[in-house]
Motif scaffolding. Structure first.
Motif, PDB file in Angstrom:
ATOM      1  N   ILE A   1       0.752   7.894  -4.572  1.00 26.31           N
ATOM      2  CA  ILE A   1       1.330   7.371  -3.326  1.00 26.31           C
ATOM      3  C   ILE A   1       1.078   8.335  -2.185  1.00 26.31           C
ATOM      4  CG2 ILE A   1       3.518   6.857  -2.153  1.00 26.31           C
ATOM      5  CD1 ILE A   1       4.525   5.731  -4.826  1.00 26.31           C
ATOM      6  N   LEU A   2       1.300   9.631  -2.428  1.00 27.48           N
ATOM      7  CA  LEU A   2       1.087  10.625  -1.374  1.00 27.48           C
ATOM      8  C   LEU A   2      -0.375  10.743  -0.984  1.00 27.48           C
ATOM      9  CD1 LEU A   2       3.531  13.550  -2.306  1.00 27.48           C
ATOM     10  CD2 LEU A   2       3.844  11.697  -0.656  1.00 27.48           C
ATOM     11  N   THR A   3      -1.270  10.623  -1.958  1.00 32.56           N
ATOM     12  CA  THR A   3      -2.695  10.706  -1.624  1.00 32.56           C
ATOM     13  C   THR A   3      -3.115   9.519  -0.772  1.00 32.56           C
ATOM     14  OG1 THR A   3      -3.294   9.596  -3.695  1.00 32.56           O
ATOM     15  CG2 THR A   3      -3.255  12.006  -3.702  1.00 32.56           C
ATOM     16  N   GLU A   4      -2.555   8.333  -1.055  1.00 33.70           N
ATOM     17  CA  GLU A   4      -2.883   7.155  -0.248  1.00 33.70           C
ATOM     18  C   GLU A   4      -2.228   7.220   1.124  1.00 33.70           C
ATOM     19  OE1 GLU A   4      -1.773   3.705  -2.412  1.00 33.70           O
ATOM     20  OE2 GLU A   4      -3.180   4.049  -4.053  1.00 33.70           O
ATOM     21  N   LEU A   5      -1.014   7.756   1.169  1.00 32.14           N
ATOM     22  CA  LEU A   5      -0.272   7.791   2.433  1.00 32.14           C
ATOM     23  C   LEU A   5      -0.811   8.846   3.386  1.00 32.14           C
ATOM     24  CD1 LEU A   5       2.198   6.775   4.039  1.00 32.14           C
ATOM     25  CD2 LEU A   5       3.548   8.533   2.904  1.00 32.14           C
ATOM     26  N   ASN A   6      -1.123   9.998   2.848  1.00 30.86           N
ATOM     27  CA  ASN A   6      -1.496  11.127   3.722  1.00 30.86           C
ATOM     28  C   ASN A   6      -2.927  11.612   3.535  1.00 30.86           C
ATOM     29  OD1 ASN A   6       1.140  11.303   4.825  1.00 30.86           O
ATOM     30  ND2 ASN A   6       1.838  12.417   3.006  1.00 30.86           N
ATOM     31  N   GLY A   7      -3.664  10.966   2.637  1.00 28.28           N
ATOM     32  CA  GLY A   7      -5.044  11.377   2.414  1.00 28.28           C
ATOM     33  C   GLY A   7      -5.152  12.758   1.807  1.00 28.28           C
ATOM     34  N   LEU A   8      -4.163  13.131   0.996  1.00 24.42           N
ATOM     35  CA  LEU A   8      -4.161  14.451   0.390  1.00 24.42           C
ATOM     36  C   LEU A   8      -4.965  14.461  -0.906  1.00 24.42           C
ATOM     37  CD1 LEU A   8      -0.345  15.269   0.730  1.00 24.42           C
ATOM     38  CD2 LEU A   8      -2.181  15.981   2.270  1.00 24.42           C
TER      39      LEU A   8
ATOM     40  N   ALA B   1      -0.969  17.134  -3.203  1.00 28.93           N
ATOM     41  CA  ALA B   1       0.165  16.214  -3.277  1.00 28.93           C
ATOM     42  C   ALA B   1       1.147  16.669  -4.346  1.00 28.93           C
ATOM     43  CB  ALA B   1      -0.326  14.801  -3.559  1.00 28.93           C
ATOM     44  N   TYR B   2       0.618  17.070  -5.476  1.00 24.23           N
ATOM     45  CA  TYR B   2       1.491  17.542  -6.551  1.00 24.23           C
ATOM     46  C   TYR B   2       2.228  18.798  -6.113  1.00 24.23           C
ATOM     47  CZ  TYR B   2       3.080  19.698 -10.863  1.00 24.23           C
ATOM     48  OH  TYR B   2       3.856  20.303 -11.815  1.00 24.23           O
ATOM     49  N   ARG B   3       1.540  19.707  -5.405  1.00 20.43           N
ATOM     50  CA  ARG B   3       2.178  20.947  -4.970  1.00 20.43           C
ATOM     51  C   ARG B   3       3.309  20.661  -3.982  1.00 20.43           C
ATOM     52  NH1 ARG B   3      -2.189  23.689  -4.463  1.00 20.43           N
ATOM     53  NH2 ARG B   3      -2.556  23.364  -2.236  1.00 20.43           N
ATOM     54  N   GLN B   4       3.130  19.640  -3.138  1.00 20.05           N
ATOM     55  CA  GLN B   4       4.196  19.273  -2.202  1.00 20.05           C
ATOM     56  C   GLN B   4       5.443  18.778  -2.948  1.00 20.05           C
ATOM     57  OE1 GLN B   4       2.867  16.472   0.738  1.00 20.05           O
ATOM     58  NE2 GLN B   4       1.729  18.011   1.914  1.00 20.05           N
TER      59      GLN B   4
ATOM     60  N   MET C   1       5.842  -3.476   4.749  1.00 19.16           N
ATOM     61  CA  MET C   1       5.137  -2.377   5.384  1.00 19.16           C
ATOM     62  C   MET C   1       4.060  -1.876   4.436  1.00 19.16           C
ATOM     63  SD  MET C   1       8.449  -0.344   6.918  1.00 19.16           S
ATOM     64  CE  MET C   1       7.441   0.891   7.745  1.00 19.16           C
ATOM     65  N   LYS C   2       2.854  -1.821   4.887  1.00 21.75           N
ATOM     66  CA  LYS C   2       1.724  -1.420   4.065  1.00 21.75           C
ATOM     67  C   LYS C   2       1.379   0.034   4.315  1.00 21.75           C
ATOM     68  CE  LYS C   2      -0.358  -6.021   3.846  1.00 21.75           C
ATOM     69  NZ  LYS C   2      -1.588  -6.818   4.089  1.00 21.75           N
ATOM     70  N   ILE C   3       1.037   0.697   3.249  1.00 22.03           N
ATOM     71  CA  ILE C   3       0.592   2.077   3.347  1.00 22.03           C
ATOM     72  C   ILE C   3      -0.901   2.094   3.633  1.00 22.03           C
ATOM     73  CG2 ILE C   3       0.335   4.261   2.113  1.00 22.03           C
ATOM     74  CD1 ILE C   3       2.796   3.555   0.539  1.00 22.03           C
ATOM     75  N   SER C   4      -1.298   2.709   4.712  1.00 26.93           N
ATOM     76  CA  SER C   4      -2.708   2.749   5.078  1.00 26.93           C
ATOM     77  C   SER C   4      -3.223   4.171   4.996  1.00 26.93           C
ATOM     78  CB  SER C   4      -2.910   2.224   6.523  1.00 26.93           C
ATOM     79  OG  SER C   4      -2.449   0.912   6.634  1.00 26.93           O
ATOM     80  N   LYS C   5      -4.457   4.282   4.598  1.00 23.26           N
ATOM     81  CA  LYS C   5      -5.075   5.599   4.566  1.00 23.26           C
ATOM     82  C   LYS C   5      -5.405   6.031   5.974  1.00 23.26           C
ATOM     83  CE  LYS C   5      -7.146   5.000   0.003  1.00 23.26           C
ATOM     84  NZ  LYS C   5      -8.378   4.995  -0.787  1.00 23.26           N
ATOM     85  N   PRO C   6      -5.453   7.327   6.242  1.00 23.31           N
ATOM     86  CA  PRO C   6      -5.792   7.838   7.567  1.00 23.31           C
ATOM     87  C   PRO C   6      -7.113   7.257   8.042  1.00 23.31           C
ATOM     88  CG  PRO C   6      -5.003   9.621   6.187  1.00 23.31           C
ATOM     89  CD  PRO C   6      -5.173   8.435   5.296  1.00 23.31           C
ATOM     90  N   GLY C   7      -7.124   6.886   9.339  1.00 27.76           N
ATOM     91  CA  GLY C   7      -8.360   6.353   9.883  1.00 27.76           C
ATOM     92  C   GLY C   7      -8.444   4.850   9.793  1.00 27.76           C
TER      93      GLY C   7
END
Length: 207
Positions: free
Chosen positions: A153-160, A165-168, A199-205
């Motif tokens: 989820i975090l990688t899709e939300l924030n492009g991490l 993401a795991y470290r966060q 509400m949809k989660i979009s990748k950056p850009g």
């Protein structure tokens, strides 16, 4: 010597239920268990339920009682010792269906009761330890899947990157002094809530 003392102490402190006809064999078994120091209660006919605080159940297995016994002891947290009059396919099946931890045969003799009692208590304790290990393993695997889902989820939300993401997640858990899986569950819950509102989660850009 220490192990033997532990075994004897365990048996002496046990609460035992004897399900057996009120005959000479039943009385002899109850008396023998009381001499060992057990807290014994004898019942007959077959009870509707078994008390939750018993540690061991001695139960006579007959061809007529086998079907009624299985559901009676299915969820009982106690060692089960089956008492059989004679060996037959029916009685053997009943012993298996009960998942009996020990077996004694009639006519009952004092010799062998203590051994089967101790064996049954040991087998039950061993099964419980295995069950606990399985539950812990299942919880660990479930927690790992939860964390992996939160990372995605975090990688899709924030492009991490997944490692970032795991470290966060880990750092937030450390800062709040809670388990990592708890943080992961909160991320998943928040994500589900957002989706519930459309509400949809979009990748950056991307819009």
């Amino acid at each position: 010597m220490t192990t033997l003392k532990f075994i004897l102490d365990d048996l002496q402190q046990a609460k035992v239920l004897v399900i057996h006809p009120r005959d000479e064999d039943g009385a002899a078994l109850v008396d023998h268990l009381k001499r060992l120091g057990c807290d014994v209660k004898a019942v007959w006919p077959m009870p509707a339920s078994i008390p939750s605080d018993v540690d061991a159940v001695f139960v006579q297995v007959g061809e007529s009682s086998a079907e009624a016994l299985a559901p009676l002891v299915e969820n009982v947290a106690a060692a089960i010792i089956a008492i059989v009059t004679y060996e037959s396919p029916t009685s053997l099946k009943a012993i298996a269906d009960l998942n009996a931890h020990g077996v004694i045969t009639k006519p009952l003799r004092q010799l062998g009761v203590l051994t089967q009692f101790a064996l049954a208590r040991y087998r039950y304790s061993y099964e419980m330890r295995l069950a606990n290990k399985v539950r812990k393993l299942e919880d660990t695997l479930k927690g790992r899947r939860t964390i992996e889902k939160a990372v995605r989820i975090l990688t899709e939300l924030n492009g991490l990157e997944e490692e970032v993401a795991y470290r966060q997640i880990r750092d937030q858990a450390t800062a709040k002094r809670i388990a990592i899986v708890s943080v992961a569950e909160s991320i998943i819950a928040a994500n589900d809530a957002m989706r519930a509102f459309g509400m949809k989660i979009s990748k950056p850009g991307k819009s």
